[in-house]
Design an enzyme around this catalytic site. Structure first.
Site, PDB file in Angstrom:
ATOM      1  N   VAL A   1      -9.480   4.444  -7.402  1.00  0.00           N
ATOM      2  CA  VAL A   1      -8.049   4.521  -7.071  1.00  0.00           C
ATOM      3  C   VAL A   1      -7.285   3.249  -7.413  1.00  0.00           C
ATOM      4  O   VAL A   1      -6.052   3.245  -7.392  1.00  0.00           O
ATOM      5  CB  VAL A   1      -7.821   4.876  -5.581  1.00  0.00           C
ATOM      6  CG1 VAL A   1      -8.343   6.265  -5.254  1.00  0.00           C
ATOM      7  CG2 VAL A   1      -8.429   3.820  -4.661  1.00  0.00           C
TER       8      VAL A   1
ATOM      9  N   ASN B   1      -7.115   8.987   1.491  1.00  0.00           N
ATOM     10  CA  ASN B   1      -8.071   8.501   2.478  1.00  0.00           C
ATOM     11  C   ASN B   1      -8.956   7.365   1.963  1.00  0.00           C
ATOM     12  O   ASN B   1      -9.582   6.672   2.766  1.00  0.00           O
ATOM     13  CB  ASN B   1      -8.954   9.673   2.926  1.00  0.00           C
ATOM     14  CG  ASN B   1     -10.086   9.256   3.821  1.00  0.00           C
ATOM     15  OD1 ASN B   1      -9.882   8.842   4.958  1.00  0.00           O
ATOM     16  ND2 ASN B   1     -11.310   9.335   3.313  1.00  0.00           N
TER      17      ASN B   1
ATOM     18  N   SER C   1      -4.032   3.228  10.061  1.00  0.00           N
ATOM     19  CA  SER C   1      -4.933   2.769  11.121  1.00  0.00           C
ATOM     20  C   SER C   1      -4.084   2.225  12.254  1.00  0.00           C
ATOM     21  O   SER C   1      -2.910   1.882  12.054  1.00  0.00           O
ATOM     22  CB  SER C   1      -5.838   1.652  10.577  1.00  0.00           C
ATOM     23  OG  SER C   1      -6.538   0.990  11.609  1.00  0.00           O
TER      24      SER C   1
ATOM     25  N   TYR D   1      -7.374  -6.360   5.992  1.00  0.00           N
ATOM     26  CA  TYR D   1      -7.351  -4.939   6.342  1.00  0.00           C
ATOM     27  C   TYR D   1      -6.065  -4.601   7.091  1.00  0.00           C
ATOM     28  O   TYR D   1      -5.394  -3.602   6.789  1.00  0.00           O
ATOM     29  CB  TYR D   1      -8.569  -4.610   7.200  1.00  0.00           C
ATOM     30  CG  TYR D   1      -8.680  -3.153   7.589  1.00  0.00           C
ATOM     31  CD1 TYR D   1      -9.201  -2.219   6.700  1.00  0.00           C
ATOM     32  CD2 TYR D   1      -8.274  -2.712   8.853  1.00  0.00           C
ATOM     33  CE1 TYR D   1      -9.311  -0.881   7.047  1.00  0.00           C
ATOM     34  CE2 TYR D   1      -8.380  -1.372   9.203  1.00  0.00           C
ATOM     35  CZ  TYR D   1      -8.901  -0.468   8.301  1.00  0.00           C
ATOM     36  OH  TYR D   1      -8.990   0.851   8.652  1.00  0.00           O
TER      37      TYR D   1
ATOM     38  N   ALA E   1      -3.223  -6.222   7.010  1.00  0.00           N
ATOM     39  CA  ALA E   1      -2.090  -6.312   6.082  1.00  0.00           C
ATOM     40  C   ALA E   1      -2.000  -5.059   5.212  1.00  0.00           C
ATOM     41  O   ALA E   1      -0.912  -4.521   4.975  1.00  0.00           O
ATOM     42  CB  ALA E   1      -2.225  -7.551   5.205  1.00  0.00           C
ATOM     43  N   SER E   2      -3.154  -4.583   4.738  1.00  0.00           N
ATOM     44  CA  SER E   2      -3.147  -3.398   3.872  1.00  0.00           C
ATOM     45  C   SER E   2      -2.634  -2.172   4.615  1.00  0.00           C
ATOM     46  O   SER E   2      -1.876  -1.370   4.057  1.00  0.00           O
ATOM     47  CB  SER E   2      -4.543  -3.144   3.306  1.00  0.00           C
ATOM     48  OG  SER E   2      -5.449  -2.677   4.291  1.00  0.00           O
ATOM     49  N   LYS E   3      -3.033  -2.012   5.868  1.00  0.00           N
ATOM     50  CA  LYS E   3      -2.631  -0.827   6.619  1.00  0.00           C
ATOM     51  C   LYS E   3      -1.174  -0.917   7.072  1.00  0.00           C
ATOM     52  O   LYS E   3      -0.477   0.106   7.158  1.00  0.00           O
ATOM     53  CB  LYS E   3      -3.566  -0.617   7.805  1.00  0.00           C
ATOM     54  CG  LYS E   3      -5.001  -0.298   7.397  1.00  0.00           C
ATOM     55  CD  LYS E   3      -5.089   0.936   6.497  1.00  0.00           C
ATOM     56  CE  LYS E   3      -6.514   1.325   6.184  1.00  0.00           C
ATOM     57  NZ  LYS E   3      -6.620   2.530   5.338  1.00  0.00           N
TER      58      LYS E   3
ATOM     59  N   ILE F   1     -13.419   4.911  14.657  1.00  0.00           N
ATOM     60  CA  ILE F   1     -13.986   6.244  14.497  1.00  0.00           C
ATOM     61  C   ILE F   1     -15.444   6.099  14.050  1.00  0.00           C
ATOM     62  O   ILE F   1     -15.794   5.181  13.301  1.00  0.00           O
ATOM     63  CB  ILE F   1     -13.200   7.060  13.447  1.00  0.00           C
ATOM     64  CG1 ILE F   1     -11.693   7.061  13.801  1.00  0.00           C
ATOM     65  CG2 ILE F   1     -13.735   8.478  13.351  1.00  0.00           C
ATOM     66  CD1 ILE F   1     -11.346   7.679  15.138  1.00  0.00           C
TER      67      ILE F   1
END
Length: 259
Positions: free
Chosen positions: A71, A97, A150, A163, A165-167, A196
Site C-alpha cells: 500500500v 485496514n 485507533s 503510531y 501520529a499516523s492514526k 484487540i
C-alpha cells in the site's frame, strides 16, 4: 406477526475491498462479510497468509479473492483497484485496514526507519487507497470508505509516537474527505479500536514483562482485550446500508477506555 425478511447489517451483494485482509481484523471482516453474501477481495503484502484466508473462505463455501499489494506504492494501489473493479464490476465498500505498529520507545529513541515505515504504511498507504477509491466510486454514484484508525488517533499514546501520529493523520484524512466528497455520495468513517487480540498486539505483548502485559490487557474498564469478531461485526454494520447517515465519524470500540 409478519416474518422478518432481512437480517441486521445486510451486506448481500455488496462489492468490498479490504486491505490488510490476510490476518487479524481484516481477515475476520472478510470472512464475516463473505459469509453474509458480500463479494470480497482481500489485499495484503503476505501471499502465504492471504492464501490461507482464501482457503478458509472456500472451505466455508464463501469464496473470496486475494491480490498481493504494497500500500505504500501508489502504482500498486492503483493496479489493485483496477483489478477490483474488473473482478467485482464496481466497488461499494473499501476497508483500509493495512497497518503496522512499532516497539514501544520514547519519541527521541525512535529510529528514522521505524518512523518512516509506520507513517508510510499507516497514513500514506491509507491516503493512496482513499484516492483510488474516490476515482472508482465518484463516477458510479458513490460508496463508503472505512478507515481503520485507533483510540491512539483520538488521544495520546506514550511510547507509540509514530503510531499515534499516523492514526491521528488517518482521522484527519477521514474527516476532511467526509466533507469534501459528501456531494459525490461517498462516505468516509473511521473505526477506532483499543487493544484487540490480534497477531500484531500479541507480538507487542511478547516484548513486555508480565506486569506490563496485565496493564495492557486491563486497559479498558471491561478488563480484557477486544476480539476481532467484535470489530468485524462493527465493520459489517458500517458496510451495510443501515449506516447510511453516518459520515465523518470515529466509531470507537474500546470497552469504555475513553469514557
Amino acid at each position: 406477526m409478519s416474518a422478518v425478511t432481512e437480517v441486521a447489517a445486510n451486506v448481500t451483494g455488496k462489492k468490498v475491498l479490504i486491505t490488510g485482509g490476510a490476518s487479524g481484523i481484516g481477515a475476520a471482516s472478510a470472512l464475516l462479510l463473505a459469509s453474509r453474501g458480500a463479494k470480497v477481495i482481500i489485499a495484503d503484502l503476505s501471499d502465504e497468509h492471504g492464501q490461507q484466508v482464501v482457503s478458509q473462505a472456500e472451505q466455508a463455501g464463501n469464496p473470496i479473492l486475494f491480490k498481493k499489494v504494497d500500500v505504500t506504492s501508489g502504482d500498486e494501489v492503483r493496479a489493485l483497484f483496477a483489478y477490483a473493479m474488473q473482478e467485482l464490476g464496481g466497488l461499494d465498500v473499501v476497508v483500509n485496514n493495512a497497518g503496522v505498529d512499532h516497539l514501544p520507545k520514547a519519541l527521541h529513541e525512535l529510529s528514522d526507519d521505524d518512523f518512516d515505515r509506520t507513517i508510510n504504511i499507516n497514513l500514506k498507504g491509507v491516503w493512496h487507497c482513499m484516492r483510488a477509491a474516490i476515482a472508482c466510486m465518484a463516477p458510479s454514484g458513490g460508496g463508503h470508505v472505512i478507515n481503520l484508525a485507533s483510540v491512539a488517533g483520538l488521544r495520546s499514546s506514550p511510547g507509540l509516537s509514530a503510531y499515534c501520529a499516523s492514526k491521528h493523520g488517518v482521522m484527519g484524512l477521514t474527516k476532511t474527505a467526509a466533507l469534501e466528497y459528501a456531494k459525490a455520495n461517498i462516505r468516509f468513517n473511521a473505526v477506532c479500536p483499543s487493544f484487540i487480540d490480534t497477531p500484531m498486539v500479541r507480538n507487542t505483548m511478547e516484548t513486555m514483562d508480565e506486569a506490563s502485559q496485565k496493564k495492557l490487557t486491563h486497559a479498558s474498564p471491561l478488563r480484557r482485550l477486544g476480539t476481532v469478531e467484535e470489530v468485524s461485526a462493527a465493520i459489517a454494520w458500517l458496510a451495510s446500508d443501515e449506516s447510511s447517515f453516518v459520515n465523518g465519524h470515529a466509531f470507537t470500540l474500546d470497552g469504555g477506555m475513553l469514557a
